[in-house]
Write a protein that holds these residues in place. Structure first.
Motif: not given
Length: 207
Positions: A140-158, A163-172
């Motif tokens: 699940v964490h690995a999938a979230w990391v890929r999602i956050v990386e896509a957010y970053r590439e699309a300019g949706m986040i800073r 990505p790893a920290a954001v993924a951990t936080t969203l799972i939490a």
């Protein structure tokens, strides 16, 4: 002798897992016996043991099913360009997990919320279950990391977001919401969606 269809076998397995989930959610793993499960599902010992060797196998099967459902949603999202915003994904995952068996409620709380809190505690004494949870979390964490990386590439986040920290936080956030539902009863899912939306600033709550 008539051959039993796969549909019948699947339905019987589902019946056993649902009955066990209700028993575990009401009384906990240790206070629930296989006799309790047999009584709940209205089947003989032979019928149940054909599918599961005992309580531990039932627990592991239920947990694996939930983790597989969660992982599938996130992996599908990771393949979209761009992925849906976090509040939509968290809302979908939690809605889907509870929707696996929408009628299963124990003491006013969704069965799967109560079960997951028990599972987290049970991992402290059951190394095999702990491994199941750790492996599931890793996927699940690995999938979230890929999602956050896509957010970053699309300019949706800073651009410098981790990505790893954001993924951990969203799972939490999802885990904390499950704990609230288990302890305090039925907490509205849209409260989590609105909170994550407002914190991230990504889009509107759908629906």
């Amino acid at each position: 002798m008539a051959r039993v269809s796969q549909e019948h076998l699947d339905a019987r397995r589902r019946q056993i897992m649902d009955g066990a989930a209700l028993c575990f959610a009401r009384n906990g793993f240790h206070a629930t016996s296989m006799q309790d499960v047999l009584k709940e599902v209205g089947l003989s010992a032979g019928a149940v043991y054909r599918y599961f060797g005992g309580k531990e196998e039932l627990i592991h099967a239920i947990v694996t099913e939930v983790l597989d459902e969660v992982r599938t949603v996130y992996e599908d999202a990771a393949g979209q360009t761009p992925p849906p915003p976090p509040h939509e994904l968290l809302g979908k995952v939690l809605g889907d997990v509870h929707g696996l068996r929408p009628g299963l409620v124990a003491d006013g709380a969704p069965v799967f919320a109560r079960l997951m809190v028990q599972v987290w505690t049970e991992t402290l004494r059951d190394p095999r279950l702990a491994q199941v949870i750790q492996e599931g979390f890793g996927k699940v964490h690995a999938a979230w990391v890929r999602i956050v990386e896509a957010y970053r590439e699309a300019g949706m986040i800073r651009a410098d977001a981790d990505p790893a920290a954001v993924a951990t936080t969203l799972i939490a956030a999802a885990q904390g919401f499950i704990a609230q539902q288990a302890i305090f009863g039925s907490v509205p899912l849209d409260a989590l969606e609105r909170g994550v939306r407002d914190l991230t600033g990504m889009g509107e709550v759908s629906g």
